[in-house]
Structures are given as C-alpha cells and as structure tokens.
Design a protein around this motif. Structure first.
Motif, PDB file in Angstrom:
ATOM      1  N   LYS A 159     -15.514  -5.284  -1.007  1.00  9.78           N
ATOM      2  CA  LYS A 159     -14.343  -6.049  -1.450  1.00  9.78           C
ATOM      3  C   LYS A 159     -13.888  -5.614  -2.844  1.00  9.78           C
ATOM      4  O   LYS A 159     -12.685  -5.563  -3.127  1.00  9.78           O
ATOM      5  CB  LYS A 159     -14.677  -7.538  -1.449  1.00  9.78           C
ATOM      6  CG  LYS A 159     -14.972  -8.130  -0.079  1.00  9.78           C
ATOM      7  CD  LYS A 159     -13.719  -8.238   0.772  1.00  9.78           C
ATOM      8  CE  LYS A 159     -14.009  -9.002   2.061  1.00  9.78           C
ATOM      9  NZ  LYS A 159     -12.812  -9.098   2.928  1.00  9.78           N
ATOM     10  N   ASP A 160     -14.839  -5.300  -3.713  1.00  9.21           N
ATOM     11  CA  ASP A 160     -14.472  -4.900  -5.076  1.00  9.21           C
ATOM     12  C   ASP A 160     -13.700  -3.586  -5.073  1.00  9.21           C
ATOM     13  O   ASP A 160     -12.709  -3.437  -5.805  1.00  9.21           O
ATOM     14  CB  ASP A 160     -15.726  -4.762  -5.938  1.00  9.21           C
ATOM     15  CG  ASP A 160     -16.377  -6.109  -6.250  1.00  9.21           C
ATOM     16  OD1 ASP A 160     -15.699  -7.142  -6.091  1.00  9.21           O
ATOM     17  OD2 ASP A 160     -17.557  -6.120  -6.646  1.00  9.21           O
ATOM     18  N   TYR A 161     -14.154  -2.649  -4.257  1.00 12.36           N
ATOM     19  CA  TYR A 161     -13.448  -1.370  -4.165  1.00 12.36           C
ATOM     20  C   TYR A 161     -12.048  -1.581  -3.631  1.00 12.36           C
ATOM     21  O   TYR A 161     -11.064  -1.022  -4.144  1.00 12.36           O
ATOM     22  CB  TYR A 161     -14.238  -0.419  -3.273  1.00 12.36           C
ATOM     23  CG  TYR A 161     -13.582   0.918  -3.039  1.00 12.36           C
ATOM     24  CD1 TYR A 161     -13.186   1.728  -4.106  1.00 12.36           C
ATOM     25  CD2 TYR A 161     -13.360   1.394  -1.749  1.00 12.36           C
ATOM     26  CE1 TYR A 161     -12.586   2.958  -3.888  1.00 12.36           C
ATOM     27  CE2 TYR A 161     -12.771   2.625  -1.524  1.00 12.36           C
ATOM     28  CZ  TYR A 161     -12.377   3.399  -2.600  1.00 12.36           C
ATOM     29  OH  TYR A 161     -11.785   4.620  -2.388  1.00 12.36           O
ATOM     30  N   ALA A 162     -11.911  -2.402  -2.604  1.00 14.62           N
ATOM     31  CA  ALA A 162     -10.593  -2.670  -2.024  1.00 14.62           C
ATOM     32  C   ALA A 162      -9.676  -3.349  -3.036  1.00 14.62           C
ATOM     33  O   ALA A 162      -8.483  -3.039  -3.117  1.00 14.62           O
ATOM     34  CB  ALA A 162     -10.746  -3.534  -0.778  1.00 14.62           C
ATOM     35  N   ALA A 163     -10.220  -4.278  -3.800  1.00 13.46           N
ATOM     36  CA  ALA A 163      -9.405  -4.960  -4.804  1.00 13.46           C
ATOM     37  C   ALA A 163      -8.885  -3.981  -5.845  1.00 13.46           C
ATOM     38  O   ALA A 163      -7.726  -4.066  -6.288  1.00 13.46           O
ATOM     39  CB  ALA A 163     -10.230  -6.067  -5.470  1.00 13.46           C
ATOM     40  N   ALA A 164      -9.734  -3.022  -6.227  1.00 12.49           N
ATOM     41  CA  ALA A 164      -9.297  -1.997  -7.184  1.00 12.49           C
ATOM     42  C   ALA A 164      -8.200  -1.122  -6.579  1.00 12.49           C
ATOM     43  O   ALA A 164      -7.210  -0.788  -7.239  1.00 12.49           O
ATOM     44  CB  ALA A 164     -10.493  -1.157  -7.616  1.00 12.49           C
ATOM     45  N   LYS A 179      -4.731   8.252  -6.861  1.00 11.48           N
ATOM     46  CA  LYS A 179      -5.985   8.454  -7.575  1.00 11.48           C
ATOM     47  C   LYS A 179      -6.941   7.342  -7.181  1.00 11.48           C
ATOM     48  O   LYS A 179      -6.666   6.162  -7.384  1.00 11.48           O
ATOM     49  CB  LYS A 179      -5.760   8.463  -9.085  1.00 11.48           C
ATOM     50  CG  LYS A 179      -4.941   9.666  -9.565  1.00 11.48           C
ATOM     51  CD  LYS A 179      -4.813   9.681 -11.072  1.00 11.48           C
ATOM     52  CE  LYS A 179      -4.027  10.914 -11.536  1.00 11.48           C
ATOM     53  NZ  LYS A 179      -3.878  10.946 -13.016  1.00 11.48           N
ATOM     54  N   ARG A 180      -8.052   7.740  -6.612  1.00 11.41           N
ATOM     55  CA  ARG A 180      -9.047   6.781  -6.140  1.00 11.41           C
ATOM     56  C   ARG A 180      -9.631   6.016  -7.336  1.00 11.41           C
ATOM     57  O   ARG A 180      -9.909   6.606  -8.385  1.00 11.41           O
ATOM     58  CB  ARG A 180     -10.143   7.532  -5.395  1.00 11.41           C
ATOM     59  CG  ARG A 180     -11.210   6.655  -4.784  1.00 11.41           C
ATOM     60  CD  ARG A 180     -12.210   7.490  -3.994  1.00 11.41           C
ATOM     61  NE  ARG A 180     -11.646   7.952  -2.729  1.00 11.41           N
ATOM     62  CZ  ARG A 180     -11.331   9.213  -2.472  1.00 11.41           C
ATOM     63  NH1 ARG A 180     -11.513  10.149  -3.394  1.00 11.41           N
ATOM     64  NH2 ARG A 180     -10.837   9.554  -1.307  1.00 11.41           N
ATOM     65  N   PRO A 181      -9.817   4.693  -7.203  1.00 14.87           N
ATOM     66  CA  PRO A 181     -10.432   3.934  -8.302  1.00 14.87           C
ATOM     67  C   PRO A 181     -11.788   4.524  -8.691  1.00 14.87           C
ATOM     68  O   PRO A 181     -12.614   4.852  -7.830  1.00 14.87           O
ATOM     69  CB  PRO A 181     -10.598   2.526  -7.705  1.00 14.87           C
ATOM     70  CG  PRO A 181      -9.553   2.447  -6.637  1.00 14.87           C
ATOM     71  CD  PRO A 181      -9.451   3.822  -6.064  1.00 14.87           C
ATOM     72  N   ALA A 182     -11.995   4.672  -9.953  1.00 18.48           N
ATOM     73  CA  ALA A 182     -13.221   5.306 -10.449  1.00 18.48           C
ATOM     74  C   ALA A 182     -14.395   4.331 -10.432  1.00 18.48           C
ATOM     75  O   ALA A 182     -14.228   3.117 -10.539  1.00 18.48           O
ATOM     76  CB  ALA A 182     -12.988   5.833 -11.860  1.00 18.48           C
ATOM     77  N   GLY A 183     -15.588   4.909 -10.265  1.00 22.73           N
ATOM     78  CA  GLY A 183     -16.809   4.136 -10.422  1.00 22.73           C
ATOM     79  C   GLY A 183     -17.345   3.488  -9.164  1.00 22.73           C
ATOM     80  O   GLY A 183     -18.355   2.768  -9.233  1.00 22.73           O
TER      81      GLY A 183
END
Length: 586
Positions: free
Chosen positions: A350-355, A372-376
């Motif tokens: 969920k955190d990745y999707a939210a980013a 650009k894919r969210p980093a981290g």
C-alpha cells in the motif's frame, strides 16, 4: 430442476447458420454497443459461463449430477478443447484458481515450459535481430504443454467424480461432432493453418472448407481423450508421449521425451490484496496478472471512482494512469519465480502504491517516457523500450460456482489464435506457440506489444511470464465475484475494467462485462479504446494529453459470475463479444 441458459442474442438458431460472418460481426457490435440495461443470467444452485455453449452445457450437466466446481471446470475445459480449437486446448497450458466453500484458496499452475534445448537467443539471427515469426508460428515456437497434467491434477486432487466421468462429454463431442456456426466455420479458414499438412487436413479438409451448419467431427481427438481418461500420465511418460514427440520432431520441434517426462504441475499461493471493502484473490507469478491487478487497484484507492460516472473522461483517466504505472513495473520485474526473485510484497504494498499515486495529475496524462518510479521501495530495475505489435485473440476463460459455494476461475491458452498452428497429426490436437511469451530480445515487444525484461529471458525448463488473471473477489469475507478473460496483454486491464465497473461503477455483472474497454500498458504510450466510448469523452481525454488508439475494434472475452450479497443468487455475465458462448445455471 429448471435450467437457466442465455446465449448471445444473435446466437445459433438455424436461420442464422447460413448468415455471413460480416452479419454476425455487425450483430455482435450492436449487442456490445447496447450494453446499458443488459441483465445477467440468474440461477440459485450452480452456474457455468464459458465462450462456447456446448462446453457450458457440459459443465452444467456435471454440476447437476453432483459434481463440484472443479469437476465442472475440468469438464468444461476439456469440452472447449474440442469445440473451440482457436483457443481451447490440450496442447497449451493455464491456471486454475480455486476457493472452496470453507474459505481456503489455492492456485494450480500448469503453465507451459521452455524445452530443455532452448537458449536465450534462439529467436535471433547472427546479427542479433529477431527472426520474423520464429517464436509465433511453427514447430520451434512450441513449449512443453501442461494442460493435460494440470486438469488431471485438479480433478484428482479436488474433484469428486473422477477424470473418466468429467472427460466423457468432450469425448462425445469429438466423436459425434457438432454443427459449426458461420463464425466458427470462418475461423477454420485461417491461412496459417494451411501451412501445416496435418492442420490443413483436420481443420480445412485439404482446402474443402467447412460451411456453417456442417458437422465437425474429430475422431483422432476423441481417441486421444479416451486415452487420457484411462491414463493421463501416458501423455507425459508413455506411448502418447512417444507419439507426440515423433509427430513434432518431423518439423524440427525442440520438444523431447525428457521435456514431457520432467513436466510438473505446481500448486502456489495466490496473490491476495485488499481494495476498499473487497479482498482480491488472483494469479501469482509466473502470471503477472495478480500483481499488476492488485498494484493498479492499490494506486486507485486514493481516488474516489464511485463519485465519477463510469466511462466518463475522469474515470478512464485515473484508471489509465494506474494501469500505466503497474505495467511499467510488470515490464521490468516479473518472470518465473522458480528462476527469479520477484519482489512481490514490495510491488503490491500500500505504501508503494500511495507513493505512485502522488504522481498522477487529475487533469493531465503522464508521459510514459517521463515516469519515475518512487524511490526506496524496490531494487533497481533495468530500462527497456520498444513499440507495439498487433493484439491477437488467443486464450479462453471459464468461471464456475457450485451449490456449496466452491468457486473456480480457470484460464487456459495456446497463446496466439490456433497457437503454433501445428497439429499433432496422430493425436488430433493443436500445439501452443507459448515461446513468444518469453523475452526473445531485451527491449523488443512480443506479439502483444509487451515489453519484458531479463527476468523473463528464455531458459531451459523455464515458464514464460503470463498476463492471465483468473480472479476471485470476496466482500466481507464472502464470495462476491469470479472473474477472468482472454486477451493477451489486455487480460489484466479487462479484469480490472469489469471489477471496477461492477463495484465503483454500480453496473450489474452483464453490463460490466459488455461495457466498452480501455487499455494502457506503459509502452507504447497509447490509450486503446473499444467502440462505444462517447466521442465527447474521447475529446476530453485528448485534451488531457492522452494519445488515443481506436483501431483495434473489440477485444478480450470476459466470462464472469457475481453473487448477490443479499440473496446468494448467482448472476452470470457472458460476453456478447462472443457469438457462440453462454452462461448456464440451475
């Protein structure tokens, strides 16, 4: 008990048998374009929905005789191998997703495997260029088939009636034959079938093409099915295996008896995700379906689709942007989990999707090249690029729910229409061209225009990445939907289209299945629309910066079931894009 059945409105009455295929296509388009107000088939006890009415009837009869959802699904799948040769198959592979009435779920994977003699560059010439048609047509495009092993495993492990009983309807259909519709007769005129003598003889009578209304019999296939019913292991370790290898070796196939002997079915844990009040149970790798579907839905949770009109410009825009990002991840991370470490948990977090969702603008398309894919969140992925090739009909899906509440979503494939177009002459069935689902060359798209990375490179014994997305959805822990579709790289977006329309869009399952679809797969940077999307909506999407492609007509073929949460009634949506399928229940 009364049987409830619904064919497409233009289907299979004797007066239509002599109609032209053009007339069928026009009637189909009218039915699909008039999707609002369509009502689902209703039944109280059991339901089967598939792309062919004879296969649905076979599955329904098994349910009425006391079989469970697995018995019915296996019977329907074997019947499709007879009556739907364009995609129903013995010579391909697939996935079976099962949820039992006691809440347990499992995923039976019988995806094809690369031959042991396969190499990473086998479809490239000396200069590294892709050899045209090498991975899509003929003997060297064939991967080791898994359908017989998978269906036999499912029946043995989870069925009640036994393989001989559930395969009997398919044997009868092959032996007695069935009357062809105009559309089916036209399908059998496919020019590439004529390139292979066994296929030309079986499906085209050596140039004396079948006509609408003629009975199509397949005695060799009937005998093969009888042998499978008696001993399915013979297909992989016995005389049938020897005959299959002998047939294929004549044309230079890489399949050997070792390939067949080493084939194995794998039972895997499904991908499980949550979207608002729904639990999504779907296909794990080597399918990309579940990960991409859950990822896209996770991204969409930030946006209130229920406040938007279904098929409005904002509706299509936000869903498209979620597709774009989920398919970018598909291109670079997914492959056979037995050969790669797939970052599944990270991809569906969920955190990745939210980013990801924070990069979506409400009124502007995101150029794919600028994403650009969210980093981290994920390990570094390689970069790939390419262009799109044609979309092709191929796969087939069926859905079943039985009286106990067991549910099966089953998707099988030959890959392209008629697969490799090669028929095992002595056994009477077509073989897949599944090798095209591997990465033939990094950065070069397959027949569906999908860009795939090193995780999906060809290797001996490896299973190619798939887009098949058999899916079961729960609401408050109870069975709510059984979903799936063919459509190559568009399978995932088709399932998402149907699910979102049935939930956030408040359409009934028939309307959701028939509604015009839209698709984006990251590269090429195009938004594909089926006929039926309002022209004003198209203009709004262009104003947002979307590049529209309207040239592909209709695609995919959803065969889905919904369960009324108040009454428990089964509601089936058979896709009007098919002219000979049906939903059948009792």
């Amino acid at each position: 008990m009364h049987t409830v059945r619904r064919f497409s409105s233009f289907l299979l009455i004797s007066g239509l048998l002599a109609s032209s295929c053009a007339a069928h296509a026009q009637e189909r388009d009218k039915a699909v374009l008039a999707w609002r107000g369509e009502q689902p088939v209703r039944a109280k006890h059991g339901m089967v929905v598939s792309v062919h009415h004879l296969a649905s009837d076979a599955g329904l009869n098994i349910l009425r005789e006391g079989g469970n959802a697995v018995d019915s699904a296996v019977a329907t799948a074997f019947a499709l191998a007879v009556v739907h040769p364009i995609a129903g198959n013995l010579g391909g592979g697939g996935f079976l997703l099962l949820r039992t009435h006691d809440g347990k779920s499992t995923f039976i994977e019988f995806r094809e495997k690369a031959p042991l003699a396969a190499t990473e560059t086998m479809y490239q010439d000396a200069k590294g260029n892709i050899i045209p048609d090498a991975s899509t047509l003929g003997y060297r495009s064939i991967a080791t088939p898994g359908s017989v092993a998978g269906l036999a495993y499912a029946e043995r492990t989870y069925g009640k009636l036994g393989l001989k009983r559930v395969i009997a309807p398919a044997i009868k259909l092959a032996s007695d034959g069935f009357a062809l519709t105009a559309e089916e007769a036209n399908e059998l005129t496919e020019s590439d079938l004529a390139r292979f003598p066994e296929s030309r003889s079986l499906f085209q009578r050596d140039g004396k093409f079948y006509r609408a209304g003629e009975v199509f019999k397949q005695p060799q296939l009937a005998r093969t099915l009888e042998r499978i019913a008696a001993d399915p292991d013979d297909f992989y370790h016995g005389k049938m295996a020897q005959e299959l290898v002998a047939d294929l070796s004549k044309g230079g196939s890489l399949i050997t008896r070792d390939d067949l002997a080493q084939y194995s079915v794998v039972e895997r844990k499904p991908i499980i995700g949550e979207y608002r009040d729904y639990t999504i149970i779907s296909a794990p790798p080597p399918s990309s379906g579940g990960i991409v579907l859950v990822s896209a839905l996770n991204i969409l949770e930030r946006f209130d689709l229920a406040q938007m009109k279904d098929r409005s410009a904002p509706w299509i825009h936000f869903i498209t942007e979620a597709f774009r990002r989920a398919y970018m991840d598909r291109a670079e991370y997914l492959g056979d989990p037995d050969f790669n470490r797939i970052p599944t948990a990270e991809l569906i977090s969920k955190d990745y999707a939210a980013a990801w969702s924070k990069s979506i603008e409400p009124d502007r398309a995101s150029p794919s090249a600028a994403l650009k894919r969210p980093a981290g969140f994920l390990p570094l992925a390689p970069s790939t690029a390419g262009t799109r090739q044609k979309e092709s009909p191929d796969t087939t899906h069926l859905s079943v729910v039985d009286a106990e509440g067991n549910a099966v979503a089953l998707t099988t494939t030959l890959n392209d229409s008629f697969g490799s177009h090669v028929t095992a002459g002595s056994l009477g069935f077509l073989l897949n061209d599944e090798m095209d689902d591997f990465t033939s060359k990094l950065g070069t798209p397959n027949m569906y225009g999908l860009i795939q990375g090193p995780a999906n490179a060809i290797a001996p014994g490896k299973r190619p990445l798939s887009a098949m997305t058999p899916t079961i959805v729960l609401e408050d822990g109870k069975l709510r939907y059984v979903l799936g579709s063919p459509g190559g790289g568009r399978i995932i977006t088709t399932v998402a289209n149907i699910f979102l329309s049935a939930t956030a869009g408040k359409l009934n399952i028939q309307e959701a299945v028939d509604a015009p679809r839209f698709h984006h797969q990251y590269l090429p940077d195009k938004l594909y629309l089926e006929p039926g999307v309002d022209s004003r909506v198209q203009d709004e999407l262009r104003d947002m910066g979307h590049t529209l492609d309207l040239g592909d007509g209709h695609w995919s073929n959803g065969e889905c079931i919904a369960i009324d949460p108040k009454t428990g009634e089964l509601l089936a949506g058979h896709d009007h894009r098919s002219s000979y399928g049906s939903a059948a229940g009792y």
